[in-house]
Design a protein around this motif. Structure first.
Motif, PDB file in Angstrom:
ATOM      1  N   THR A 224       0.856  -1.183   0.000  1.00  0.00           N
ATOM      2  CA  THR A 224       0.000   0.000   0.000  1.00  0.00           C
ATOM      3  C   THR A 224       0.890   1.230   0.000  1.00  0.00           C
ATOM      4  N   PHE A 225       1.255   1.687  -1.169  1.00  0.00           N
ATOM      5  CA  PHE A 225       2.267   2.747  -1.316  1.00  0.00           C
ATOM      6  C   PHE A 225       1.981   3.409  -2.642  1.00  0.00           C
ATOM      7  N   TYR A 226       1.393   4.603  -2.616  1.00  0.00           N
ATOM      8  CA  TYR A 226       0.887   5.186  -3.859  1.00  0.00           C
ATOM      9  C   TYR A 226       1.237   6.673  -3.925  1.00  0.00           C
ATOM     10  N   ALA A 227       1.249   7.177  -5.169  1.00  0.00           N
ATOM     11  CA  ALA A 227       1.437   8.615  -5.425  1.00  0.00           C
ATOM     12  C   ALA A 227       2.769   9.103  -4.860  1.00  0.00           C
ATOM     13  N   SER A 228       3.785   8.271  -4.931  1.00  0.00           N
ATOM     14  CA  SER A 228       5.079   8.642  -4.344  1.00  0.00           C
ATOM     15  C   SER A 228       5.664   9.846  -5.073  1.00  0.00           C
ATOM     16  N   LYS A 229       6.500  10.568  -4.347  1.00  0.00           N
ATOM     17  CA  LYS A 229       7.190  11.708  -4.941  1.00  0.00           C
ATOM     18  C   LYS A 229       8.560  11.799  -4.291  1.00  0.00           C
ATOM     19  N   SER A 230       9.560  12.104  -5.126  1.00  0.00           N
ATOM     20  CA  SER A 230      10.913  12.212  -4.583  1.00  0.00           C
ATOM     21  C   SER A 230      11.395  13.658  -4.691  1.00  0.00           C
ATOM     22  N   PHE A 231      12.453  13.968  -3.963  1.00  0.00           N
ATOM     23  CA  PHE A 231      13.089  15.285  -4.092  1.00  0.00           C
ATOM     24  C   PHE A 231      14.575  15.131  -3.807  1.00  0.00           C
ATOM     25  N   PHE A 232      15.351  16.089  -4.310  1.00  0.00           N
ATOM     26  CA  PHE A 232      16.779  16.090  -4.036  1.00  0.00           C
ATOM     27  C   PHE A 232      17.011  16.797  -2.707  1.00  0.00           C
ATOM     28  N   ASP A 233      17.627  16.081  -1.775  1.00  0.00           N
ATOM     29  CA  ASP A 233      17.894  16.618  -0.448  1.00  0.00           C
ATOM     30  C   ASP A 233      19.321  17.174  -0.442  1.00  0.00           C
ATOM     31  N   SER A 234      19.436  18.481  -0.632  1.00  0.00           N
ATOM     32  CA  SER A 234      20.776  19.076  -0.768  1.00  0.00           C
ATOM     33  C   SER A 234      21.536  19.060   0.557  1.00  0.00           C
ATOM     34  N   LYS A 235      20.837  18.858   1.674  1.00  0.00           N
ATOM     35  CA  LYS A 235      21.545  18.796   2.969  1.00  0.00           C
ATOM     36  C   LYS A 235      22.457  17.566   3.002  1.00  0.00           C
ATOM     37  N   HIS A 236      21.957  16.448   2.494  1.00  0.00           N
ATOM     38  CA  HIS A 236      22.727  15.207   2.565  1.00  0.00           C
ATOM     39  C   HIS A 236      23.145  14.680   1.194  1.00  0.00           C
TER      40      HIS A 236
END
Ligand code: DQQ
Length: 532
Positions: free
Chosen positions: A258-270
């Motif tokens: 049950t894992f839907y509509a995922s979205k990623s982002f670039f984490d510039s901190k790490h």
């Protein structure tokens, strides 16, 4: 709540926006709901402060709902939200832009919609205007133009429409889509990002992309998040898959539960890419109404591409380990056929468990049937934890009542297919609860494994009461599940076991488990902030 929207890291603060139905804990994907963008902020992705909603329907181009979208930080300084607006109750859709009112507010609490909204309208022949939504994060090309993709159904075909802009405000559609494929119709919540095979360093889509990098297109449809790995042809502005199966049942998934509509982002901190998703309730509608909330976001995961250039790997962000307490540790266990080893000494309702399994022989692997790939859930139902096998089933039994009437099994079974080994991982909820009216499937997925060389098959399971997130083989396969055992309601604990039900003895060289502290999550209720 449902989809994550516009995650970003800006000036030392993580922002997580989300689809939120202010009218109650019910169907968030219904065009009759006046969806808003909820907003929470954090400095560590674990402890969160809930704020007032960032965007609400109040202009003609979003008057019936502010649906999913993304955030882009232009030139590292100017955050911009681009999101789908519903213009009527028939769910006709356009794209809008909002900017922070005051960039020096560390939490970016207030957002203003630009006067030129909608910035993109549905004027394409064959486009179903109620299937035209969820713009991606923007990226800039070598020509200095911004690009975004918007999910759409054009003449019945799933399409990632491509738009370009000089200033991120005025957009022109490029005739050729970024990608389209008739294996599926509408694509929701597109995500498009670059990765370097074998490196867990994330890439910012608006920085220079190193040669050798691959691109990943993620699409959400029919409760599944699927992805394709390929290359981004800059000259043609097109995504070209390395391989793509005609039958979408064979497309690889981000998560098999049950894992839907995922979205990623670039984490510039790490310097990493982080992904998360909406995990819907699978209990009954009346339970959602009674408890007054529905839907959670998964624990954020670092995501990268395996060295083989085919398989995404995901692993809970390391900050989650700050919640670990009371470690227990076992080494050198051996599980013979039928053995059940109880894992004691931790809070079994809120735990992090890491366990390695090492079959003592590889001779007894059963033969793999390729037709199973079309329906791994069926295989998990038929070859479940109680069905003896050659190598496996072995794994964890969690949230188990005294007499095992209730339990959830997360397990592996190893098969031999010509020159390679294929592993089935299952998260079987069919006996997770004695309560009626719940959705309790046996989730499953297959992955290839070099058993002769790698030997150890690892499992990590994070249990947060109703949320069970499992990571197989170092994150090559993930299954998120929601379970509602009576034990949770009674709050009197539950048992946890490691087990083996295969004829091959399995060593457990290492088993570590922790109780997990509660994260600080401030939730808005009735206009004031409460601790949850
Ligand atoms: N949820 C949003 C849509 C999106 C869908 C509405 C996916 O924008 O396509 O709440 O869950």
């Amino acid at each position: 709540m449902n989809d994550p929207c516009g995650p970003m890291y800006y000036n030392g603060v993580y922002h997580e926006f989300y689809q939120y139905n202010p009218d109650g804990a019910f169907d968030p994907n219904d065009s009759l709901m006046n969806m808003v963008w909820g907003h929470s902020v954090s400095t560590d992705l674990i402890n969160w402060i809930g704020l007032e909603p960032a965007i609400k329907p109040d202009i003609p181009s979003d008057i019936c709902g502010c649906w999913t979208g993304s955030a882009t930080i232009l030139f590292g300084v100017q955050p911009v939200i681009i999101y789908t607006g519903l213009i009527d109750r028939k769910a006709n859709q356009v794209q809008n832009i909002a900017l922070p009112k005051n960039r020096s507010d560390p939490y970016l609490r207030e957002w203003a919609k630009v006067g030129s909204n909608p910035v993109i309208q549905h004027v394409i022949p064959g486009l179903n205007s109620s299937h035209f939504r969820d713009p991606t994060t923007g990226w800039i090309g070598p020509d200095g133009l911004w690009r975004i993709a918007v999910g759409a159904e054009v003449n019945g075909i799933g399409t990632a429409l491509l738009y370009k802009s000089e200033d991120f405000m005025s957009w022109t559609r490029i005739e050729r889509p970024l990608y389209s494929n008739n294996a599926l119709n509408m694509w929701e919540c597109l995500d498009f990002f670059a990765v370097v095979p074998g490196s867990n360093n994330g890439l910012d889509m608006s920085s220079e992309i190193p040669s050798g990098a691959k691109h990943v297109l993620k699409v959400s449809i029919n409760s599944c998040d699927m992805y394709i790995v390929g290359v981004y042809d800059l000259k043609r502005d097109e995504f070209v898959p390395d391989t793509v199966q005609d039958d979408n049942r064979l497309w690889t998934r981000i998560d098999y539960g049950t894992f839907y509509a995922s979205k990623s982002f670039f984490d510039s901190k790490h310097g990493r890419r982080v992904i998360w998703a909406w995990s819907n309730e699978t209990d009954s509608y009346s339970d959602d109404i009674a408890k007054g909330w529905a839907g959670i976001h998964s624990i954020p995961r670092t995501i990268w591409l395996d060295g083989d250039g085919k398989q995404l790997i995901q692993w809970p962000v390391e900050e989650i380990e700050s919640l670990r307490i009371n470690e227990i540790n076992h080494q050198g266990l051996e599980l013979k056929k039928g053995d059940l080893f109880e894992i004691k000494g931790i809070d079994t309702l809120q735990a992090d468990v890491e366990i390695d399994f090492e079959p003592t022989s590889i001779d007894d692997a059963e033969t793999f049937d390729p037709s199973w790939l079309f329906d791994p859930r069926k295989q998990c139902r038929e070859a479940d934890a109680s069905v003896h096998g050659g190598i496996g089933p072995f794994g964890l039994v969690i949230l188990a009542s005294d007499n095992m009437e209730e339990h959830t099994a997360v397990h592996f079974r190893v098969y031999k297919s010509e020159q390679k080994y294929i592993i089935l991982m299952c998260s079987d909820l069919r006996r997770s609860s004695l309560r009626p009216g719940l959705y309790t499937p046996a989730y499953g997925g297959f992955f290839e494994f070099d058993l002769e060389n790698e030997k150890r098959i690892s499992l990590r399971t994070l249990i947060d009461r109703s949320a069970v997130e499992s990571f197989g083989s170092g994150g090559r396969i993930c299954i998120t599940a929601r379970v509602y055992p009576v034990a949770l309601v009674d709050d009197d604990g539950a048992h946890m076991y490691a087990f083996n039900n295969g004829s091959t003895t399995v060593r457990v060289p290492q088993l570590r488990a922790w109780s997990m502290k509660r994260a600080q999550v401030n939730v808005m209720k009735g206009g004031s902030v409460i601790d949850a």
